[in-house]
Enzyme design. Sequence first.
Site, mmCIF file in Angstrom:
data_model
loop_
_atom_site.group_PDB
_atom_site.id
_atom_site.type_symbol
_atom_site.label_atom_id
_atom_site.label_comp_id
_atom_site.label_asym_id
_atom_site.label_seq_id
_atom_site.Cartn_x
_atom_site.Cartn_y
_atom_site.Cartn_z
ATOM 1 N N ARG A 192 145.723 51.344 -0.702
ATOM 2 C CA ARG A 192 145.285 51.452 -2.086
ATOM 3 C C ARG A 192 145.397 52.884 -2.614
ATOM 4 O O ARG A 192 145.051 53.144 -3.756
ATOM 5 C CB ARG A 192 143.824 51.025 -2.169
ATOM 6 N N ARG A 240 128.948 39.440 -6.874
ATOM 7 C CA ARG A 240 129.118 40.712 -6.188
ATOM 8 C C ARG A 240 128.610 41.842 -7.083
ATOM 9 O O ARG A 240 128.828 41.806 -8.295
ATOM 10 C CB ARG A 240 130.606 40.949 -5.896
ATOM 11 N N ARG A 275 133.339 35.291 -11.091
ATOM 12 C CA ARG A 275 133.433 35.023 -9.645
ATOM 13 C C ARG A 275 132.036 34.922 -9.041
ATOM 14 O O ARG A 275 131.135 35.678 -9.371
ATOM 15 C CB ARG A 275 134.197 36.145 -8.961
ATOM 16 N N LYS A 306 144.845 38.439 -5.310
ATOM 17 C CA LYS A 306 145.391 38.799 -3.998
ATOM 18 C C LYS A 306 144.694 38.033 -2.880
ATOM 19 O O LYS A 306 145.331 37.459 -2.003
ATOM 20 C CB LYS A 306 145.214 40.304 -3.702
ATOM 21 N N ARG A 355 136.453 50.081 -11.381
ATOM 22 C CA ARG A 355 137.464 49.644 -10.404
ATOM 23 C C ARG A 355 138.862 49.629 -11.029
ATOM 24 O O ARG A 355 139.838 49.998 -10.387
ATOM 25 C CB ARG A 355 137.115 48.242 -9.877
HETATM 26 P P1 AP5 Z 1 140.603 37.136 -6.046
HETATM 27 O O1 AP5 Z 1 141.609 36.315 -5.334
HETATM 28 O O2 AP5 Z 1 139.330 37.466 -5.338
HETATM 29 O O3 AP5 Z 1 141.285 38.471 -6.568
HETATM 30 P P2 AP5 Z 1 141.537 39.826 -5.793
HETATM 31 O O4 AP5 Z 1 142.797 40.405 -6.355
HETATM 32 O O5 AP5 Z 1 141.461 39.616 -4.324
HETATM 33 O O6 AP5 Z 1 140.313 40.640 -6.385
HETATM 34 P P3 AP5 Z 1 139.122 41.402 -5.656
HETATM 35 O O7 AP5 Z 1 138.095 41.722 -6.716
HETATM 36 O O8 AP5 Z 1 138.620 40.676 -4.453
HETATM 37 O O9 AP5 Z 1 139.879 42.667 -5.277
HETATM 38 P P4 AP5 Z 1 139.354 44.023 -5.156
HETATM 39 O O10 AP5 Z 1 140.637 44.622 -4.833
HETATM 40 O O11 AP5 Z 1 138.632 44.726 -6.223
HETATM 41 O O12 AP5 Z 1 138.188 43.813 -4.098
HETATM 42 P P5 AP5 Z 1 138.167 44.039 -2.547
HETATM 43 O O13 AP5 Z 1 137.272 43.035 -1.997
HETATM 44 O O14 AP5 Z 1 139.539 44.181 -2.001
HETATM 45 O O15 AP5 Z 1 140.288 36.427 -7.448
HETATM 46 C C1 AP5 Z 1 139.255 36.905 -8.302
HETATM 47 C C2 AP5 Z 1 138.615 35.699 -9.021
HETATM 48 O O16 AP5 Z 1 139.599 35.079 -9.852
HETATM 49 C C3 AP5 Z 1 138.114 34.603 -8.060
HETATM 50 O O17 AP5 Z 1 136.928 34.077 -8.571
HETATM 51 C C4 AP5 Z 1 139.239 33.546 -8.061
HETATM 52 O O18 AP5 Z 1 138.727 32.247 -7.836
HETATM 53 C C5 AP5 Z 1 139.802 33.709 -9.473
HETATM 54 N N1 AP5 Z 1 141.253 33.457 -9.530
HETATM 55 C C6 AP5 Z 1 142.192 33.831 -8.630
HETATM 56 N N2 AP5 Z 1 143.416 33.438 -9.037
HETATM 57 C C7 AP5 Z 1 143.243 32.825 -10.226
HETATM 58 C C8 AP5 Z 1 144.133 32.209 -11.157
HETATM 59 N N3 AP5 Z 1 145.455 32.156 -10.952
HETATM 60 N N4 AP5 Z 1 143.605 31.674 -12.283
HETATM 61 C C9 AP5 Z 1 142.260 31.720 -12.515
HETATM 62 N N5 AP5 Z 1 141.372 32.279 -11.668
HETATM 63 C C10 AP5 Z 1 141.855 32.839 -10.537
HETATM 64 O O19 AP5 Z 1 137.504 45.488 -2.480
HETATM 65 C C11 AP5 Z 1 136.156 45.687 -2.864
HETATM 66 C C12 AP5 Z 1 135.800 47.144 -2.718
HETATM 67 O O20 AP5 Z 1 135.970 47.549 -1.342
HETATM 68 C C13 AP5 Z 1 136.674 48.132 -3.514
HETATM 69 O O21 AP5 Z 1 136.253 48.286 -4.855
HETATM 70 C C14 AP5 Z 1 136.470 49.409 -2.701
HETATM 71 O O22 AP5 Z 1 135.210 49.973 -2.933
HETATM 72 C C15 AP5 Z 1 136.507 48.856 -1.265
HETATM 73 N N6 AP5 Z 1 137.863 48.815 -0.715
HETATM 74 C C16 AP5 Z 1 138.562 47.697 -0.321
HETATM 75 N N7 AP5 Z 1 139.769 48.039 0.138
HETATM 76 C C17 AP5 Z 1 139.852 49.389 0.041
HETATM 77 C C18 AP5 Z 1 140.872 50.333 0.337
HETATM 78 N N8 AP5 Z 1 142.057 49.967 0.844
HETATM 79 N N9 AP5 Z 1 140.605 51.657 0.103
HETATM 80 C C19 AP5 Z 1 139.411 52.054 -0.392
HETATM 81 N N10 AP5 Z 1 138.410 51.205 -0.719
HETATM 82 C C20 AP5 Z 1 138.632 49.890 -0.491
#
Ligand code: AP5
Length: 216
Positions: free
Chosen positions: A88, A160, A127, A13, A171
């Site tokens: 979410r 991270r 990552r 995403k 998660r």
């Molecule tokens: P990436 O693009 O970072 O994937 P992502 O879907 O954004 O995954 P995240 O881990 O960042 O999402 P998340 O939802 O857990 O974390 P967030 O920061 O939102 O890609 C991941 C990896 O794969 C990268 O290394 C990339 O290079 C690689 N990649 C991407 N595409 C690829 C492909 N096609 N092929 C190969 N490799 C690829 O949230 C973190 C924390 O914050 C949560 O756990 C929670 O505690 C809190 N939080 C955030 N939002 C909320 C909310 N709305 N409500 C409550 N808590 C929240």
Amino acid sequence: MRLIFLGPPGSGKGTQAKMLGESLHIPQLSTGDLLRAAVRGGSELGREARKFMDAGKLVPDDLVIQLILARMQQKDCEGGFILDGFPRTLGQAEALEKAFIVKRITIDAVISFEIEEHELLVRLSGRRVCPNGHGEWHIRFHLPSNPGFCDVCHAPLVQRADDEESRIRVRLAAYRKDTEPLKKFYAERKLLRPIPADGPMAAITQQIETTVKQLR
Ligand code: AP5
């Protein structure tokens, strides 16, 4: 254009929202990035959120909703935005819907990233991120120019805390329990656009661009 990117952790995403935001000239609003900035800034909200984030749990709705609604008031959001990682939970989706009714705006589509869990583990465990918030890379799929170092500030990249395997599993469980039901919520509103998210980055970008063109 106002879009929601919905998908499990590691589905891409953030990577795709950043690229599409740049090509459409609209901001990527990532609640994960906003929360991590609050943690780095040492605010009360950041200190409270950190306890949940480091454990891989979702941050309580009231904190996240407050943060994202304030961000959406900023001027750069007037022409649209991509919500990355929000909503979410059903509570967040309902709060967003209410806020949009008040502002008389609508969502154009919810892009749902569809991918198998074993692929997510490989992506998340490999990552590496800049400790100063300049971006993220991957040890196999997305290398920085100088492996191990940030392309922007040259700081050594780190993993991270929530990308440790046992926390990734927490998660993914939170995603299945709290976030996956949102697919039904948005399908009922005829906004859901599923895309396969397990291929190379460029192929996924193309799928998203095709979907977005059809909305115009
Ligand atoms: P990436 O693009 O970072 O994937 P992502 O879907 O954004 O995954 P995240 O881990 O960042 O999402 P998340 O939802 O857990 O974390 P967030 O920061 O939102 O890609 C991941 C990896 O794969 C990268 O290394 C990339 O290079 C690689 N990649 C991407 N595409 C690829 C492909 N096609 N092929 C190969 N490799 C690829 O949230 C973190 C924390 O914050 C949560 O756990 C929670 O505690 C809190 N939080 C955030 N939002 C909320 C909310 N709305 N409500 C409550 N808590 C929240």
